[in-house]
Design a protein around this motif. Structure first.
Motif, PDB file in Angstrom:
ATOM      1  N   LEU A  28       0.675  -1.316  -0.349  1.00  0.00           N
ATOM      2  CA  LEU A  28      -0.166  -0.233   0.464  1.00  0.00           C
ATOM      3  C   LEU A  28       0.920   1.349   0.044  1.00  0.00           C
ATOM      4  CD1 LEU A  28      -3.082   0.988   0.088  1.00  0.00           C
ATOM      5  CD2 LEU A  28      -2.499   1.021   2.375  1.00  0.00           C
ATOM      6  N   VAL A  29       1.964   1.560   0.358  1.00  0.00           N
ATOM      7  CA  VAL A  29       3.253   2.178   0.491  1.00  0.00           C
ATOM      8  C   VAL A  29       3.851   2.406  -0.431  1.00  0.00           C
ATOM      9  CG1 VAL A  29       5.049   3.814   1.808  1.00  0.00           C
ATOM     10  CG2 VAL A  29       2.865   1.709   3.357  1.00  0.00           C
ATOM     11  N   PHE A  30       4.110   1.862  -0.832  1.00  0.00           N
ATOM     12  CA  PHE A  30       4.675   1.282  -2.964  1.00  0.00           C
ATOM     13  C   PHE A  30       3.444   1.914  -3.480  1.00  0.00           C
ATOM     14  CE2 PHE A  30       6.023   0.388  -6.725  1.00  0.00           C
ATOM     15  CZ  PHE A  30       7.870   0.311  -6.619  1.00  0.00           C
ATOM     16  N   ARG A  31       2.578   1.738  -3.318  1.00  0.00           N
ATOM     17  CA  ARG A  31       1.445   1.398  -4.525  1.00  0.00           C
ATOM     18  C   ARG A  31       0.968   3.373  -4.360  1.00  0.00           C
ATOM     19  NH1 ARG A  31      -2.474  -1.942  -2.811  1.00  0.00           N
ATOM     20  NH2 ARG A  31      -3.988  -0.549  -2.391  1.00  0.00           N
ATOM     21  N   ALA A  32       1.345   3.812  -2.698  1.00  0.00           N
ATOM     22  CA  ALA A  32       1.066   5.576  -2.339  1.00  0.00           C
ATOM     23  C   ALA A  32       1.506   6.287  -3.070  1.00  0.00           C
ATOM     24  CB  ALA A  32       0.864   6.108  -0.908  1.00  0.00           C
ATOM     25  N   TRP A  33       2.886   5.954  -3.600  1.00  0.00           N
ATOM     26  CA  TRP A  33       4.174   6.851  -4.366  1.00  0.00           C
ATOM     27  C   TRP A  33       3.686   6.552  -5.379  1.00  0.00           C
ATOM     28  CZ3 TRP A  33       7.577   9.950  -3.156  1.00  0.00           C
ATOM     29  CH2 TRP A  33       8.130  10.010  -1.278  1.00  0.00           C
ATOM     30  N   THR A  34       3.227   5.388  -6.146  1.00  0.00           N
ATOM     31  CA  THR A  34       3.329   5.245  -7.289  1.00  0.00           C
ATOM     32  C   THR A  34       2.249   5.390  -8.182  1.00  0.00           C
ATOM     33  OG1 THR A  34       3.439   2.362  -7.099  1.00  0.00           O
ATOM     34  CG2 THR A  34       5.488   3.741  -7.152  1.00  0.00           C
ATOM     35  N   GLU A  35       0.979   5.263  -8.055  1.00  0.00           N
ATOM     36  CA  GLU A  35      -0.576   5.151  -8.689  1.00  0.00           C
ATOM     37  C   GLU A  35      -0.944   6.770  -8.142  1.00  0.00           C
ATOM     38  OE1 GLU A  35      -2.749   2.053  -6.777  1.00  0.00           O
ATOM     39  OE2 GLU A  35      -1.550   0.748  -7.603  1.00  0.00           O
ATOM     40  N   GLU A  36      -1.301   7.736  -9.288  1.00  0.00           N
ATOM     41  CA  GLU A  36      -1.614   8.276  -9.672  1.00  0.00           C
ATOM     42  C   GLU A  36      -3.493   9.024  -8.569  1.00  0.00           C
ATOM     43  OE1 GLU A  36      -3.337  11.659 -13.006  1.00  0.00           O
ATOM     44  OE2 GLU A  36      -2.511   9.625 -13.548  1.00  0.00           O
ATOM     45  N   GLU A  37      -4.211   7.555  -8.357  1.00  0.00           N
ATOM     46  CA  GLU A  37      -5.159   8.299  -7.768  1.00  0.00           C
ATOM     47  C   GLU A  37      -4.916   8.244  -5.963  1.00  0.00           C
ATOM     48  OE1 GLU A  37      -4.760   3.449  -7.839  1.00  0.00           O
ATOM     49  OE2 GLU A  37      -4.871   5.335  -9.453  1.00  0.00           O
ATOM     50  N   HIS A  38      -3.942   7.942  -6.118  1.00  0.00           N
ATOM     51  CA  HIS A  38      -3.597   7.940  -4.501  1.00  0.00           C
ATOM     52  C   HIS A  38      -2.452   9.424  -4.656  1.00  0.00           C
ATOM     53  CE1 HIS A  38      -4.564   3.913  -3.357  1.00  0.00           C
ATOM     54  NE2 HIS A  38      -3.708   3.303  -4.374  1.00  0.00           N
ATOM     55  N   LEU A  39      -1.431   9.949  -5.304  1.00  0.00           N
ATOM     56  CA  LEU A  39      -1.056  10.554  -5.248  1.00  0.00           C
ATOM     57  C   LEU A  39      -1.762  11.983  -4.754  1.00  0.00           C
ATOM     58  CD1 LEU A  39       1.943   9.667  -7.939  1.00  0.00           C
ATOM     59  CD2 LEU A  39       2.315   9.790  -5.609  1.00  0.00           C
ATOM     60  N   ALA A  40      -2.349  12.374  -5.310  1.00  0.00           N
ATOM     61  CA  ALA A  40      -3.625  13.715  -4.912  1.00  0.00           C
ATOM     62  C   ALA A  40      -3.743  13.339  -3.620  1.00  0.00           C
ATOM     63  CB  ALA A  40      -4.827  13.305  -5.871  1.00  0.00           C
ATOM     64  N   HIS A  41      -3.580  12.733  -2.586  1.00  0.00           N
ATOM     65  CA  HIS A  41      -3.986  13.021  -1.599  1.00  0.00           C
ATOM     66  C   HIS A  41      -2.152  13.371  -0.941  1.00  0.00           C
ATOM     67  CE1 HIS A  41      -7.971  10.677  -1.838  1.00  0.00           C
ATOM     68  NE2 HIS A  41      -7.637  10.561  -3.237  1.00  0.00           N
ATOM     69  N   TRP A  42      -1.539  13.043  -1.019  1.00  0.00           N
ATOM     70  CA  TRP A  42      -0.719  13.279   0.321  1.00  0.00           C
ATOM     71  C   TRP A  42       0.366  14.317   0.323  1.00  0.00           C
ATOM     72  CZ3 TRP A  42       4.883  12.234   0.069  1.00  0.00           C
ATOM     73  CH2 TRP A  42       4.068  10.693  -1.111  1.00  0.00           C
ATOM     74  N   PRO A  43       1.360  14.327  -1.341  1.00  0.00           N
ATOM     75  CA  PRO A  43       2.278  14.989  -1.292  1.00  0.00           C
ATOM     76  C   PRO A  43       2.050  16.494  -1.006  1.00  0.00           C
ATOM     77  CG  PRO A  43       1.461  13.790  -3.540  1.00  0.00           C
ATOM     78  CD  PRO A  43       0.092  13.450  -2.008  1.00  0.00           C
ATOM     79  N   GLY A  44       3.172  17.088  -0.304  1.00  0.00           N
ATOM     80  CA  GLY A  44       3.304  19.136  -0.155  1.00  0.00           C
ATOM     81  C   GLY A  44       2.890  18.785   1.211  1.00  0.00           C
ATOM     82  N   PRO A  45       3.210  19.967   1.917  1.00  0.00           N
ATOM     83  CA  PRO A  45       3.002  20.380   3.336  1.00  0.00           C
ATOM     84  C   PRO A  45       1.602  20.915   3.471  1.00  0.00           C
ATOM     85  CG  PRO A  45       4.849  22.115   1.843  1.00  0.00           C
ATOM     86  CD  PRO A  45       3.661  21.328   1.067  1.00  0.00           C
ATOM     87  N   LYS A  46       1.466  20.914   5.045  1.00  0.00           N
ATOM     88  CA  LYS A  46      -0.166  20.942   5.247  1.00  0.00           C
ATOM     89  C   LYS A  46      -1.063  21.632   4.584  1.00  0.00           C
ATOM     90  CE  LYS A  46      -2.546  21.824   9.467  1.00  0.00           C
ATOM     91  NZ  LYS A  46      -2.508  21.631  10.925  1.00  0.00           N
ATOM     92  N   GLY A  47      -1.822  21.975   4.384  1.00  0.00           N
ATOM     93  CA  GLY A  47      -2.749  22.797   3.746  1.00  0.00           C
ATOM     94  C   GLY A  47      -2.191  23.317   2.054  1.00  0.00           C
ATOM     95  N   PHE A  48      -1.319  22.048   1.219  1.00  0.00           N
ATOM     96  CA  PHE A  48      -1.280  22.633   0.026  1.00  0.00           C
ATOM     97  C   PHE A  48      -2.176  20.957  -0.231  1.00  0.00           C
ATOM     98  CE2 PHE A  48       2.522  24.844   0.897  1.00  0.00           C
ATOM     99  CZ  PHE A  48       2.526  25.392  -0.479  1.00  0.00           C
ATOM    100  N   THR A  49      -2.916  20.961  -1.866  1.00  0.00           N
ATOM    101  CA  THR A  49      -3.206  19.903  -2.573  1.00  0.00           C
ATOM    102  C   THR A  49      -2.076  20.020  -3.561  1.00  0.00           C
ATOM    103  OG1 THR A  49      -4.520  21.755  -4.100  1.00  0.00           O
ATOM    104  CG2 THR A  49      -5.690  20.474  -1.875  1.00  0.00           C
ATOM    105  N   ALA A  50      -2.762  18.899  -4.014  1.00  0.00           N
ATOM    106  CA  ALA A  50      -1.685  18.067  -5.696  1.00  0.00           C
ATOM    107  C   ALA A  50      -2.143  18.057  -6.588  1.00  0.00           C
ATOM    108  CB  ALA A  50      -0.717  16.828  -5.231  1.00  0.00           C
ATOM    109  N   THR A  51      -2.200  17.646  -7.639  1.00  0.00           N
ATOM    110  CA  THR A  51      -2.333  17.660  -9.278  1.00  0.00           C
ATOM    111  C   THR A  51      -1.430  17.109  -9.848  1.00  0.00           C
ATOM    112  OG1 THR A  51      -4.192  18.933  -8.439  1.00  0.00           O
ATOM    113  CG2 THR A  51      -4.326  18.698 -11.219  1.00  0.00           C
ATOM    114  N   PRO A  52      -1.721  16.146 -10.256  1.00  0.00           N
ATOM    115  CA  PRO A  52      -1.118  15.542 -10.734  1.00  0.00           C
ATOM    116  C   PRO A  52      -1.490  15.601 -12.378  1.00  0.00           C
ATOM    117  CG  PRO A  52      -1.739  13.510  -9.663  1.00  0.00           C
ATOM    118  CD  PRO A  52      -2.331  14.919  -8.973  1.00  0.00           C
ATOM    119  N   ASP A  53      -0.403  16.201 -13.799  1.00  0.00           N
ATOM    120  CA  ASP A  53      -0.973  16.561 -14.652  1.00  0.00           C
ATOM    121  C   ASP A  53      -0.304  15.654 -16.127  1.00  0.00           C
ATOM    122  OD1 ASP A  53      -0.606  18.612 -16.709  1.00  0.00           O
ATOM    123  OD2 ASP A  53       1.256  19.277 -17.228  1.00  0.00           O
ATOM    124  N   LYS A  54       1.410  14.878 -15.650  1.00  0.00           N
ATOM    125  CA  LYS A  54       1.972  13.961 -16.347  1.00  0.00           C
ATOM    126  C   LYS A  54       2.205  13.278 -15.338  1.00  0.00           C
ATOM    127  CE  LYS A  54       3.601  16.668 -20.538  1.00  0.00           C
ATOM    128  NZ  LYS A  54       2.437  17.707 -20.293  1.00  0.00           N
TER     129      LYS A  54
END
Length: 158
Positions: A28-54
């Protein structure tokens, strides 16, 4: 007695290492790093949101993501995946873009995951930064991201 050269010390000043233990299975931790749907939830400091482009998470693949700051600013980061070895290792380049979309100084991030009694030990390494100040800024941002990752992993398992 071993000695350390000035060049080695200087390089160490421009490296970042973070170790974390997550209460989640390694897959699950590996998928959090490597699957786009998971990467919208946690990268960035507190208060930030993330939007994968490519997002092409494979060895040789490219990524580009926008981190949206609470103040409305956008921060773009891009890189290339150098190694994707599920579920234990991920290596990629990391470069912030300037206002024209050109990548700035590049570092290499290595994430190694080890299973520990149903939990995951993450060893994170990023190098070489242009300066200690850059390293220290990334340390704060990554630690806040990893706090968010821990919370997201808990939520994903409930």
């Amino acid at each position: 007695m071993a000695t350390t050269s000035n060049a080695t010390r200087a390089a160490g000043d421009r490296e970042l290492t973070i170790n974390r233990l997550f209460k989640a299975p390694r897959d699950l931790v590996f998928r959090a790093w490597t699957e786009e749907e998971h990467l919208a939830h946690w990268p960035g400091p507190k208060g930030f949101t993330a939007t994968p482009d490519k997002f092409d998470c494979r060895t040789g693949g490219f990524f580009r993501t926008c981190l949206h700051a609470p103040d409305g600013g956008d921060h773009w980061v891009q890189g290339t995946y150098l190694e994707v070895s599920p579920p234990e290792r991920l290596v990629f380049t990391h470069a912030w873009e300037d206002g024209s979309g050109r990548p700035g100084p590049q570092t290499v991030v290595t994430v190694t995951l080890r299973e520990e009694a149903g939990q995951t030990r993450m060893h994170f390494h990023q190098a070489l930064f242009e300066s200690r100040a850059s390293r220290d800024g990334h340390e704060g941002g990554w630690n806040e991201s990893f706090d968010r990752l821990a919370a997201w992993l808990a939520e994903a398992q409930s």
